[in-house]
Design a protein around this motif. Sequence first.
Motif, PDB file in Angstrom:
ATOM      1  N   GLU A 208     -11.787  56.419  14.528  1.00 23.21           N
ATOM      2  CA  GLU A 208     -12.992  55.505  14.072  1.00 23.21           C
ATOM      3  C   GLU A 208     -14.317  56.045  14.188  1.00 23.21           C
ATOM      4  OE1 GLU A 208     -10.896  51.058  15.175  1.00 23.21           O
ATOM      5  OE2 GLU A 208     -12.097  52.061  16.710  1.00 23.21           O
ATOM      6  N   ASP A 236      -4.567  50.385  15.884  1.00 23.42           N
ATOM      7  CA  ASP A 236      -5.446  49.488  15.823  1.00 23.42           C
ATOM      8  C   ASP A 236      -6.563  50.070  15.439  1.00 23.42           C
ATOM      9  OD1 ASP A 236      -5.535  50.965  17.908  1.00 23.42           O
ATOM     10  OD2 ASP A 236      -6.452  49.333  19.485  1.00 23.42           O
ATOM     11  N   CYS A 238      -9.339  51.180  12.843  1.00 20.52           N
ATOM     12  CA  CYS A 238      -9.719  50.872  11.566  1.00 20.52           C
ATOM     13  C   CYS A 238     -10.829  51.539  11.068  1.00 20.52           C
ATOM     14  CB  CYS A 238     -10.150  49.276  11.684  1.00 20.52           C
ATOM     15  SG  CYS A 238     -11.475  48.818  12.990  1.00 20.52           S
ATOM     16  N   GLU A 243      -8.130  54.099   7.408  1.00 21.06           N
ATOM     17  CA  GLU A 243      -7.280  53.628   6.275  1.00 21.06           C
ATOM     18  C   GLU A 243      -6.918  54.474   5.196  1.00 21.06           C
ATOM     19  OE1 GLU A 243      -9.748  50.732   4.440  1.00 21.06           O
ATOM     20  OE2 GLU A 243      -9.829  49.488   6.235  1.00 21.06           O
TER      21      GLU A 243
END
Length: 424
Positions: A208, A236, A238, A243
Amino acid sequence: MLDANSTPPTVAIIGSGPSGCYTAQFLAKGMPGAEITVFESMPTPYGLVRYGVAADHQGTKGVTRQFDRLFTRAGVRFAGNVAIGRDIDFEVLARSFDAVVLATGLPLDRPLGIRQDAHARVLGAGALLRTLNGYPVDVLGRDDHGRHVSLGRHLAVVGLGNVAIDVLRLLVKPTADLVGTDIDDISLHELRPTPPSTVDVISRSGVERAKCDVAMLRELLALPNAHVEVTGLRPDDCGPAAELLRAHTQAAGAGVSAEHPTQVRLHFGCVPEAIDHRNGKALVRATTVDSQPVELAVDTVITAIGFTHDSADDPSGPTESWSGVNVYRVGWLARGAKGTIAENRRHAQDVAATIIQDFAMGRLQASRPGFRAVGSLLSDRIVDFADWQRIDEAERQSAPPQRCRLKITKLDEMLLVADRKANA
């Protein structure tokens, strides 16, 4: 705008990389008639663009075309082959010009700051990129035969910013995919006779907070000959990088193959703690965020964790004493090694606006002689823009069929090319 009877402001800019050139561009536009001189320690202009931007990113390097117009049409003087602090004291320059802008960038790789065995081979990404860009100063060292020592087949890269991905891409990419670049083929062949078998990339940050741009990550994943694996990607996580990597890992094939001979392993959330030396290998010791130990035995460790200018033995490196009411800093030297060329352009615009306002408000006075005061002191060594254009032409004319230019990698040869035509 200056009126016909006013004294033109004189501005010295130290450094001809993007920050320096953009500052000159905005000053020339905001103060028509101002006398602007861009000093550069190399005989060649454009600093980071020429020697720092990866050779296979010719689109980024294309920014030099607008800088060419700066020196040929906007009346800005290029004074190459002049290192402030070595060839002329900074204090003399600051006394001679109404304003001085320091735009030297950050030339040195920031050290890791962990325990390292002196026998382990550890190189800086900046030095490696400069070498692959034909930098005319040896920054990697050579063997007894004057050749660069091969990086080996197993590599580790510490850091996962854009510079790290530039290094990764150039070392992994097939030679056939370097058509149209200005990479230095001799250095490439010596350092990387063949693409590496494995490259382990160690990122302290989690996915992240990945330091690299997603576009750069996407370009890495698209390399035709590399199989990219990811560790440290949590369910978890993101964001765009997560992605992209999640989709990549879900679609990844069986692994290394004849079509994908290089295995690239991205380790997120992995903190390096020491580099030892064992059996001729550099042994990287690290720990994951889950406190799991990691050990990687590689031929070479490449650090890509930022830049600095803290070399105490470099007289041309700006120090805190390079300051005064008429002295400004711009780009990475002012902000640290953060941001792209576009961000440095915005900063250059802000600094130029400040200088223009300081003249308008009377905080700076247009009264100093500028280049007239120092030109005679430097006339024997200055490479002007016409001289550079001769070097540029020689490099383009001598390029082999699959390269856009063949850079001259020796300073004396550069000067010879400039002087030979200049004296003809």
